[in-house]
Write an enzyme that holds these catalytic residues in place. Structure first.
Site, PDB file in Angstrom:
ATOM      1  N   GLY A  88     -12.565   4.219  54.826  1.00 15.45           N
ATOM      2  CA  GLY A  88     -13.093   3.871  53.512  1.00 15.45           C
ATOM      3  C   GLY A  88     -13.988   4.884  52.845  1.00 15.45           C
ATOM      4  O   GLY A  88     -14.011   4.985  51.624  1.00 15.45           O
TER       5      GLY A  88
ATOM      6  N   ASP B   9     -22.479  -3.677  54.186  1.00 13.42           N
ATOM      7  CA  ASP B   9     -22.338  -5.072  53.795  1.00 13.42           C
ATOM      8  C   ASP B   9     -23.191  -5.910  54.756  1.00 13.42           C
ATOM      9  O   ASP B   9     -24.394  -6.034  54.572  1.00 13.42           O
ATOM     10  CB  ASP B   9     -20.851  -5.431  53.852  1.00 13.42           C
ATOM     11  CG  ASP B   9     -20.508  -6.793  53.288  1.00 13.42           C
ATOM     12  OD1 ASP B   9     -21.413  -7.605  53.059  1.00 13.42           O
ATOM     13  OD2 ASP B   9     -19.311  -7.069  53.094  1.00 13.42           O
TER      14      ASP B   9
ATOM     15  N   LYS C 212     -24.919  -3.613  49.894  1.00 13.25           N
ATOM     16  CA  LYS C 212     -24.839  -5.029  49.548  1.00 13.25           C
ATOM     17  C   LYS C 212     -25.882  -5.786  50.362  1.00 13.25           C
ATOM     18  O   LYS C 212     -25.560  -6.528  51.293  1.00 13.25           O
ATOM     19  CB  LYS C 212     -23.426  -5.551  49.853  1.00 13.25           C
ATOM     20  CG  LYS C 212     -23.100  -6.866  49.201  1.00 13.25           C
ATOM     21  CD  LYS C 212     -21.769  -7.422  49.653  1.00 13.25           C
ATOM     22  CE  LYS C 212     -20.585  -6.702  49.121  1.00 13.25           C
ATOM     23  NZ  LYS C 212     -19.298  -7.387  49.439  1.00 13.25           N
TER      24      LYS C 212
ATOM     25  N   VAL D 134     -15.175  -5.728  46.699  1.00 12.87           N
ATOM     26  CA  VAL D 134     -14.824  -4.621  45.823  1.00 12.87           C
ATOM     27  C   VAL D 134     -13.756  -3.736  46.461  1.00 12.87           C
ATOM     28  O   VAL D 134     -13.659  -3.637  47.687  1.00 12.87           O
ATOM     29  CB  VAL D 134     -16.067  -3.778  45.453  1.00 12.87           C
ATOM     30  CG1 VAL D 134     -17.010  -4.578  44.566  1.00 12.87           C
ATOM     31  CG2 VAL D 134     -16.802  -3.296  46.694  1.00 12.87           C
TER      32      VAL D 134
ATOM     33  N   ASP E  92     -10.802  -0.908  50.400  1.00 15.31           N
ATOM     34  CA  ASP E  92      -9.477  -1.500  50.336  1.00 15.31           C
ATOM     35  C   ASP E  92      -9.478  -3.010  50.487  1.00 15.31           C
ATOM     36  O   ASP E  92     -10.451  -3.618  50.901  1.00 15.31           O
ATOM     37  CB  ASP E  92      -8.604  -0.915  51.451  1.00 15.31           C
ATOM     38  CG  ASP E  92      -8.974  -1.464  52.813  1.00 15.31           C
ATOM     39  OD1 ASP E  92      -8.116  -2.105  53.447  1.00 15.31           O
ATOM     40  OD2 ASP E  92     -10.120  -1.265  53.261  1.00 15.31           O
TER      41      ASP E  92
ATOM     42  N   ARG F 128      -7.193   1.743  47.866  1.00 20.74           N
ATOM     43  CA  ARG F 128      -8.162   2.801  48.181  1.00 20.74           C
ATOM     44  C   ARG F 128      -8.097   3.933  47.154  1.00 20.74           C
ATOM     45  O   ARG F 128      -9.077   4.615  46.919  1.00 20.74           O
ATOM     46  CB  ARG F 128      -7.894   3.392  49.568  1.00 20.74           C
ATOM     47  CG  ARG F 128      -8.189   2.475  50.734  1.00 20.74           C
ATOM     48  CD  ARG F 128      -8.024   3.244  52.046  1.00 20.74           C
ATOM     49  NE  ARG F 128      -8.002   2.390  53.208  1.00 20.74           N
ATOM     50  CZ  ARG F 128      -9.082   1.952  53.844  1.00 20.74           C
ATOM     51  NH1 ARG F 128     -10.276   2.270  53.424  1.00 20.74           N
ATOM     52  NH2 ARG F 128      -8.962   1.188  54.915  1.00 20.74           N
TER      53      ARG F 128
END
Length: 181
Positions: free
Chosen positions: A46, A105, A133, A155, A161, A167
């Site tokens: 990512g 996250d 986040k 998101v 993704d 992506r």
């Protein structure tokens, strides 16, 4: 020209906003690590796009390496289990490390890496994340370098993704799960 389309509620962060912020973060990291030869670690997959922008904007000498971790699978929330799929190539004892992540996250992936790294005795470890986040955090992790703080929405784009799709969007958008059902 063919464009990539995705089921989005809205564009959250534009390509230009990302480029501007990556430049600022690269300059900040350059200043903080001047004369220290940091190892900049990309957490695959990512963060690869953000990582590329960050390292292009770091003006002090540095080394690059990669790790691959997994915790999401084909879901829009973390499984809570972090697996190491690819580890660093060399020892990090005494090194200054900057981990580049796409999103912090729950914080479980970064906590897993930080715990693993503590046993390897680096001089320092900091986290640089494109997105933070904090409202979803389940661990006591605070990234030093933050591109953007986002709300608790799923998101995609710019490396992030859904089920290995989207992506390649040049921006970050809020994913619309309702359109995938």
């Amino acid at each position: 020209m063919q464009t990539v389309s995705a089921p989005l509620k809205k564009v959250l962060i534009t390509k230009d906003e990302i480029a501007k912020r990556a430049k600022e973060l690269g300059e900040e990291i350059s200043k903080d690590y001047e004369g220290k030869l940091p190892l900049i670690v990309c957490i695959l997959r990512g963060s690869v796009l953000f990582y590329s922008d960050i390292v292009r904007n770091i003006k002090t000498p540095c080394n690059l390496d990669f790790m691959c971790m997994a915790s999401y699978g084909a879901k829009t929330h973390s499984s809570g289990k972090v697996r190491t799929l690819l580890d660093l190539r060399e020892a990090i004892e005494g090194r200054h490390i900057v981990l580049v992540e796409d999103i912090v996250d729950t914080g479980l992936t970064i906590k897993h890496i930080l715990d693993m790294f503590r046993t390897r005795k680096p001089a320092s470890v900091e986290v640089c994340t494109l997105l933070d986040k904090p409202s979803n955090r389940t661990t006591d992790i605070t990234p030093k370098y933050v591109g953007f703080t986002v709300q608790n929405e799923f998101v995609v784009g710019y490396g992030l993704d859904y089920n290995e799709l989207y992506r390649n969007l040049p921006f970050i958008g809020v994913f619309n799960e309702d359109e995938t059902k």
